[in-house]
Design a protein around this motif. Structure first.
Motif, PDB file in Angstrom:
ATOM      1  N   ASP C 137      -0.440  -2.466  -5.628  1.00  0.00           N
ATOM      2  CA  ASP C 137      -0.448  -3.826  -5.512  1.00  0.00           C
ATOM      3  C   ASP C 137      -1.256  -4.678  -4.297  1.00  0.00           C
ATOM      4  O   ASP C 137      -1.217  -4.217  -2.985  1.00  0.00           O
ATOM      5  CB  ASP C 137       0.994  -4.364  -5.208  1.00  0.00           C
ATOM      6  CG  ASP C 137       1.251  -5.738  -4.816  1.00  0.00           C
ATOM      7  OD1 ASP C 137       0.722  -6.666  -5.562  1.00  0.00           O
ATOM      8  OD2 ASP C 137       2.169  -6.090  -3.992  1.00  0.00           O
ATOM      9  N   PRO C 138      -2.255  -5.354  -4.674  1.00  0.00           N
ATOM     10  CA  PRO C 138      -3.330  -5.700  -3.548  1.00  0.00           C
ATOM     11  C   PRO C 138      -2.561  -6.570  -2.246  1.00  0.00           C
ATOM     12  O   PRO C 138      -3.170  -6.351  -1.214  1.00  0.00           O
ATOM     13  CB  PRO C 138      -4.353  -6.849  -4.484  1.00  0.00           C
ATOM     14  CG  PRO C 138      -3.687  -6.694  -5.705  1.00  0.00           C
ATOM     15  CD  PRO C 138      -2.508  -6.167  -6.006  1.00  0.00           C
ATOM     16  N   GLU C 139      -1.554  -7.494  -2.668  1.00  0.00           N
ATOM     17  CA  GLU C 139      -0.865  -7.852  -1.488  1.00  0.00           C
ATOM     18  C   GLU C 139      -0.440  -7.037  -0.488  1.00  0.00           C
ATOM     19  O   GLU C 139      -0.550  -6.998   0.724  1.00  0.00           O
ATOM     20  CB  GLU C 139       0.191  -9.014  -1.935  1.00  0.00           C
ATOM     21  CG  GLU C 139       0.472  -9.850  -1.181  1.00  0.00           C
ATOM     22  CD  GLU C 139       1.658  -9.593  -0.214  1.00  0.00           C
ATOM     23  OE1 GLU C 139       1.831 -10.142   1.012  1.00  0.00           O
ATOM     24  OE2 GLU C 139       2.460  -8.665  -0.603  1.00  0.00           O
ATOM     25  N   LYS C 140       0.295  -6.072  -1.135  1.00  0.00           N
ATOM     26  CA  LYS C 140       1.102  -4.966  -0.266  1.00  0.00           C
ATOM     27  C   LYS C 140      -0.207  -3.985   0.394  1.00  0.00           C
ATOM     28  O   LYS C 140      -0.077  -3.720   1.392  1.00  0.00           O
ATOM     29  CB  LYS C 140       2.005  -4.252  -1.349  1.00  0.00           C
ATOM     30  CG  LYS C 140       3.054  -3.305  -0.610  1.00  0.00           C
ATOM     31  CD  LYS C 140       3.895  -2.478  -1.710  1.00  0.00           C
ATOM     32  CE  LYS C 140       5.038  -2.923  -1.949  1.00  0.00           C
ATOM     33  NZ  LYS C 140       5.944  -2.345  -2.667  1.00  0.00           N
ATOM     34  N   GLN C 141      -1.041  -3.978  -0.442  1.00  0.00           N
ATOM     35  CA  GLN C 141      -2.195  -3.030   0.200  1.00  0.00           C
ATOM     36  C   GLN C 141      -2.613  -3.715   1.504  1.00  0.00           C
ATOM     37  O   GLN C 141      -2.814  -2.945   2.312  1.00  0.00           O
ATOM     38  CB  GLN C 141      -3.436  -2.847  -0.945  1.00  0.00           C
ATOM     39  CG  GLN C 141      -4.412  -2.006  -0.506  1.00  0.00           C
ATOM     40  CD  GLN C 141      -5.701  -2.082  -1.558  1.00  0.00           C
ATOM     41  OE1 GLN C 141      -6.366  -3.182  -1.489  1.00  0.00           O
ATOM     42  NE2 GLN C 141      -5.965  -1.215  -2.247  1.00  0.00           N
ATOM     43  N   SER C 142      -3.032  -4.812   1.322  1.00  0.00           N
ATOM     44  CA  SER C 142      -3.579  -5.430   2.652  1.00  0.00           C
ATOM     45  C   SER C 142      -2.698  -5.385   3.714  1.00  0.00           C
ATOM     46  O   SER C 142      -2.997  -5.193   4.787  1.00  0.00           O
ATOM     47  CB  SER C 142      -4.097  -6.731   2.025  1.00  0.00           C
ATOM     48  OG  SER C 142      -3.066  -7.662   1.728  1.00  0.00           O
TER      49      SER C 142
END
Lengths: 224, 74, 243
Positions: C137-142
């Motif tokens: 998940d990109p949001e979680k990744q960042s």
């Protein structure tokens, strides 16, 4: 604060009903002593070597614990339930750190006597025990703070068994350095020597800095 | 590595000069590798731009009356 | 918004300053008495190390900004800074090994606390990319990457303190790297080296940001023109929304 205590009680109850982590970590540490005996080909150790073996064994047992610390919450939906509850999220992190601390203390009750019997050369006296307890307590704080933070970080990744140890090991190197240096005179061949305060000071600083940091950052690891 | 440096003793002076050259070569190589990566990225950008340009041409073409009525996309 | 506005000026400045610094290092700085010519490695190794460490800390500061504001651009900045610092870190370890070999006859010297500390920090930051890569998940990744970057940024000075203490007797150090007793003829090329390396870092940093932005702009343009999404391979790099 009450949330923390409730969560802590939950964790300890879970471990008492279905003992999983503490026996595994204790067994692992004793086995590691056996491995060290053969790998180093030493019947008994003291000083630098003894301090190193003790700290490294504790470190690896902790890594084992970090990997499993959040598994139940993730797989049984503990996270979701917690996020639904109207409580401060940081409480979970504090509770996890306290849980890991308690587990480490329990493990040490097995590990340290085993070390004294299996590998440690010099005799054991009260002075040694006192100093050992002091250093181990400070080490446990560092280990459990990093463990709670890195465990929460790793649990959400696909390769959590890989990411956890990879991140935790370098982060814990200062703990190993300071603890091993502080303990090596204590475990000396001629009875416990004086500890050098600077190592304890840096260890304390490490505990403090990462304790505050983990407290500030844990919130970001949960919100979803 | 050591033997390479030892062999190089008749090309560089025998006082660690080879090591200094090697260290600066590392920096040089790093910069050049980065240069290569930049080139690779530029290549990709260029390809994409050309592709987009063609796409834009095709989009604008049906505006002309004699364009083929091939555009039946919904 | 564009990121590459000062790219040309920074690149030219980096090239000029580094050339002058290295030139002075060879032609103006005196040969050091203990080590001889091999001490010249100092002028490329130490600036690289200082800039890499500052890059790590800068990445941590950008990560704090990201966590506070939630803006994707800070995550991108943190990512690029850490990425470049890791690349520089490879250079630091290689040149450090060469210097250790020239000065002490071993490729790695455990009694040199700065080198050891740098290795530990480098190993820690090597896990940044795998960490990003294994969160989908990109949001979680960042968000998770930022938590890591903040923790690791705080780790850098603490680790140096711990490793420095661990070695009670001081290895014959070439130079006091605090700069206190640097001979005068060493000082100018050294400081210029740091400045040049920082400019180089800044140029590459702007280049990376500009590139990432260009890709985002292209993607958006493609969407406007109704082309199909190009199939991008999974990447650990943060995706910027063009604005």
């Amino acid at each position: 604060m009450r949330t923390v205590l409730t969560l802590l009680r939950k964790e300890l109850l879970l471990e008492r009903k279905v003992p999983q982590l503490v026996p595994a970590m204790a067994l692992f540490s004793v086995t590691t002593f056996v491995v060290f005996h053969f790998a180093l080909q030493q019947r008994d150790v003291d000083g630098d070597l003894a301090a190193g073996i003790l700290v490294v064994t504790l470190l690896f047992a902790t890594i084992l614990g970090i990997n499993r610390l959040y598994v139940a919450d993730r797989e049984e939906g503990g996270f979701d339930a917690f996020l639904l509850a109207p409580v401060d999220r940081t409480a979970l992190g504090v509770a996890k750190a306290l849980t890991l601390f308690a587990f480490l203390v329990l493990v040490e009750f097995v590990m340290v006597p085993a070390f004294a019997i299996l590998l440690f050369g010099p005799g054991v006296g009260w002075e040694l025990v006192g100093k050992l307890v002091l250093v181990l307590a400070m080490v446990n704080v560092g280990l459990s703070v990093i463990g709670a933070l890195v465990g929460a970080l790793a649990i959400q990744t696909r390769a959590r068994d890989l990411i956890g140890p990879l991140v935790a090991l370098p982060l814990l190197v200062p703990v190993v350095i300071t603890a091993a240096r502080a303990l090596s005179p204590v475990l000396g061949a001629d009875g416990p020597g004086a500890m050098e305060g600077q190592f304890l000071a840096v260890l304390g600083l490490y505990d403090l800095v990462f304790g505050l940091l983990a407290y500030a950052l844990f919130d970001f690891l949960l919100e979803d | 590595m050591t033997s390479v440096l030892a062999q190089a003793s008749d090309t560089v002076p025998d006082d660690n000069t080879g090591y200094v050259a090697a260290a600066y070569l590392v920096f040089f190589a790093l910069a050049l590798i980065y240069f290569g990566i930049m080139a690779f990225k530029l290549q990709r950008l260029e390809r994409e731009l050309v592709e987009l340009n063609e796409l834009a041409d095709r989009k604008l073409a049906p505006a002309k009356p004699d364009a083929a009525p091939a555009e039946t996309t919904p | 918004m564009t990121y590459g506005n000062r790219l040309r000026a920074t690149s030219i400045a980096a090239a000029l300053v580094l050339m002058v610094a290295f030139g002075l290092a060879f032609f103006s700085a005196k040969i050091e008495a203990d080590q001889g010519f091999s001490q010249k490695i100092f002028y490329v190794h130490v600036p690289m190390a200082i800039v890499a460490l500052c890059g790590f800390v800068f990445g941590g500061i950008m990560a704090i900004q990201h966590l506070r504001t939630g803006l994707a651009k800070y995550d991108l900045k943190s990512y690029v800074a850490i990425h470049l610092s890791v690349v520089l870190g490879v250079g630091v370890l290689l040149t450090g090994a060469i210097w250790a070999k020239a000065a002490w006859g071993t490729w790695f010297e455990w009694r040199e606390p700065t080198l050891v500390s740098f290795l530990i920090v480098f190993l820690l930051y090597c896990t940044y990319q795998p960490l990003r890569f294994s969160i989908e998940d990109p949001e979680k990744q960042s968000r998770y990457a930022s938590v890591f970057a903040v923790t690791a940024g705080a780790f850098v000075p603490l680790n140096f303190l711990a490793v420095r203490l661990a070695d009670p007797y001081i290895h014959p150090r070439v130079l006091n790297q605090a700069g206190g007793d640097l001979p005068d003829s060493f000082r100018l090329p050294f400081y210029l080296g740091i400045l040049g390396m920082a400019l180089l870092f800044s140029a590459l940093y702007q280049y990376e940001l500009s590139h990432k932005n260009s890709r985002a702009q292209l993607r958006q343009l493609r969407r406007k023109l109704g082309g199909e999404e190009e199939a991008v391979g999974r990447s650990a790099a943060p995706q910027v929304s063009s604005s």
